[in-house]
Write an enzyme that holds these catalytic residues in place. Structure first.
Site, mmCIF file in Angstrom:
data_model
loop_
_atom_site.group_PDB
_atom_site.id
_atom_site.type_symbol
_atom_site.label_atom_id
_atom_site.label_comp_id
_atom_site.label_asym_id
_atom_site.label_seq_id
_atom_site.Cartn_x
_atom_site.Cartn_y
_atom_site.Cartn_z
ATOM 1 N N ARG A 283 0.856 -1.199 0.000
ATOM 2 C CA ARG A 283 0.000 0.000 0.000
ATOM 3 C C ARG A 283 0.884 1.238 0.000
ATOM 4 N NH1 ARG A 283 -1.405 1.850 4.651
ATOM 5 N NH2 ARG A 283 -2.126 -0.104 5.526
ATOM 6 N N TYR B 201 -16.299 16.894 -15.518
ATOM 7 C CA TYR B 201 -16.744 15.510 -15.442
ATOM 8 C C TYR B 201 -17.757 15.360 -14.308
ATOM 9 C CZ TYR B 201 -16.643 10.565 -14.338
ATOM 10 O OH TYR B 201 -17.018 9.284 -14.033
ATOM 11 N N ASP C 107 -7.133 19.121 -14.345
ATOM 12 C CA ASP C 107 -7.447 17.767 -14.806
ATOM 13 C C ASP C 107 -7.070 17.740 -16.287
ATOM 14 O OD1 ASP C 107 -8.619 15.491 -15.867
ATOM 15 O OD2 ASP C 107 -10.308 15.531 -14.479
ATOM 16 N N LYS D 13 -8.005 6.666 -19.338
ATOM 17 C CA LYS D 13 -8.342 7.220 -20.649
ATOM 18 C C LYS D 13 -7.131 7.123 -21.596
ATOM 19 C CE LYS D 13 -12.233 7.717 -18.679
ATOM 20 N NZ LYS D 13 -12.257 8.390 -17.444
HETATM 21 C C1 PLP Z 1 -12.024 14.426 -17.268
HETATM 22 C C2 PLP Z 1 -12.163 13.260 -16.319
HETATM 23 N N1 PLP Z 1 -11.585 13.340 -15.115
HETATM 24 C C3 PLP Z 1 -11.680 12.319 -14.222
HETATM 25 C C4 PLP Z 1 -12.393 11.172 -14.511
HETATM 26 C C5 PLP Z 1 -12.493 10.075 -13.485
HETATM 27 O O1 PLP Z 1 -11.605 9.049 -13.762
HETATM 28 P P1 PLP Z 1 -11.843 7.504 -13.371
HETATM 29 O O2 PLP Z 1 -13.054 7.045 -14.121
HETATM 30 O O3 PLP Z 1 -10.563 6.846 -13.773
HETATM 31 O O4 PLP Z 1 -12.070 7.471 -11.896
HETATM 32 C C6 PLP Z 1 -12.990 11.047 -15.763
HETATM 33 C C7 PLP Z 1 -13.757 9.824 -16.088
HETATM 34 O O5 PLP Z 1 -14.487 9.748 -17.047
HETATM 35 C C8 PLP Z 1 -12.883 12.124 -16.689
HETATM 36 O O6 PLP Z 1 -13.466 12.070 -17.901
#
Ligand code: PLP
Length: 391
Positions: free
Chosen positions: A46, A98, A169, A194
């Protein structure tokens, strides 16, 4: 070292134990110590695992930073970054983001006494007006999900005072097309699920910074709360990231052509893609990004029912959540990725029932264009009808 070389070499030295050229999957939870407290830097997985360390070093280098902390998902990385704050702290957030990030902020962190103000971050004055004496963090998503709005990272970073933290992000752009730390941000977050993983076969996230004090605190949370990726997932993500540059160039090439095709159609009301000169922030995109990415959204003309019809019958665009894999995907943000945002807020933000989002993959471009063209023609006569009930 240039981008692709870093992706393939940083953190990927031959295994010290065996010489294995590829970083092994260290499928172990614990490490044998020679004497009490004497070990080789690894005590419990961990806290630290060699496969995860290789991933953290690789991805940090791609963002031009020293420190990365990998997590089991993008949301776990976001959760760790927000854990830098305390009750009473205030966060200024992009209003187009998101849906899962919104859900975490609104339904979890608000209960713990954090305060959030959602603003149109394309407007620097609106951001300035939203700041309070309690503001500790700016949360930027650019390009945003799903409307592909751009935020001027350097302009927001120039408003930062004292210990305030600017977080970007960078999931949509990837470090290949956008380098937020260079533009003045302190932390970059990714859903590595992604483009970085790139093959829709692993869920993961990472928080990257060049600030040692911030890194220490995120690592503390990583160990204390434990949302870490297993070694197999870290390894898959490393493998995906090695080809990031190659894939992103092709994603962007296909997406540009798809965006231009959709824009040329009279039955498409609007196309959102930063690579189109008609995008309201095309000039900022050219300045801030070195390419426009593989994501685009569009609104079909005609009744919203047409968007539902259109989305479910394509040959090569799977109707699915997520994005950034080699295969093309289509989604209906209002009912899928952004379903957790209340309907009146969604509409106010422009996430209408006619909006569709594409993750343009790496298939042959002519197949993708033929698929879209055929589906547009087939659905041209769709009439207004009862929409599916919300999920
Ligand atoms: C722009 C963005 N940030 C964060 C996330 C969250 O990521 P995760 O699904 O890996 O938890 C997503 C998921 O679709 C996203 O599109």
């Amino acid at each position: 070292m240039k981008f692709s070389t870093k992706a393939i070499h940083v953190g990927q030295e031959p295994d010290p134990a065996t010489g294995a050229t590829i970083v092994p999957i260290y499928q172990t939870s614990t490490y044998t110590q020679s004497r009490v407290g004497e070990h080789k830097g690894f005590d419990y997985s961990r806290t630290v695992n060699p496969t995860r360390v290789a991933l953290e070093r690789q991805l940090a280098s791609l963002e031009g930073a020293r420190y990365g902390s990998a997590f089991a998902s993008g949301m776990a990385a976001t959760n760790a970054v927000l854990s830098l704050l305390s009750a009473g702290d205030h966060v200024v957030v992009s209003d187009d983001l998101y849906g899962g990030t919104y859900r975490l902020f609104a339904r979890v962190f608000e209960r713990f006494g954090l305060r959030f103000t959602y603003v149109d971050m394309t407007d620097a004055d609106a951001v300035r007006a939203a700041v309070t004496p309690a503001t500790k963090l700016f949360w930027i998503e650019t390009p945003s999900n799903p409307l592909l709005k751009l935020v001027d990272i350097a302009a927001i970073a120039s408003q930062r005072r004292g210990e305030q933290i600017v977080v970007v992000d960078n999931t949509f752009a990837t470090p290949y097309f956008q380098q937020p730390l260079e533009l003045g941000a302190q932390i970059v977050v990714h859903s590595t699920t992604k483009y970085i993983g790139g093959h829709s076969d692993v869920v993961g996230g990472i928080a990257i910074t060049d600030d040692h004090a911030i890194y220490d605190q995120i690592r503390f949370t990583q160990n204390a709360a434990g949302g870490v990726p297993g070694p197999q997932d870290a390894w898959l993500t490393i493998r995906g990231a090695k080809t990031l540059a190659l894939r992103m160039r092709e994603h962007a090439r296909n997406a540009q052509a798809v965006a231009e095709f959709l824009q040329s159609r009279s039955d498409v009301a609007r196309v959102y893609y930063p690579g189109l000169p008609s995008h309201p922030q095309h000039e900022l995109a050219k300045r801030q990004m070195s390419g426009f990415g593989g994501m685009l959204s569009f609104e079909l003309a005609g009744p919203p029912a047409r968007a539902f019809e259109f989305a479910s019958g394509l040959k090569y665009f799977s109707l699915a959540e997520s994005l950034g894999g080699v295969e093309s995907l289509i989604c209906h943000p209002g009912r899928m990725t952004h379903g957790s945002i209340p309907p009146e807020q969604r509409e106010r933000r422009g996430i209408t029932d006619g909006l569709l989002r594409l993750s343009v993959g790496l298939e042959d471009l002519s197949d993708l264009l033929d698929d879209l063209r055929e589906r547009l023609d087939v659905t041209a006569g769709t009439r207004e009808s009862e929409l599916p009930s919300p999920v």
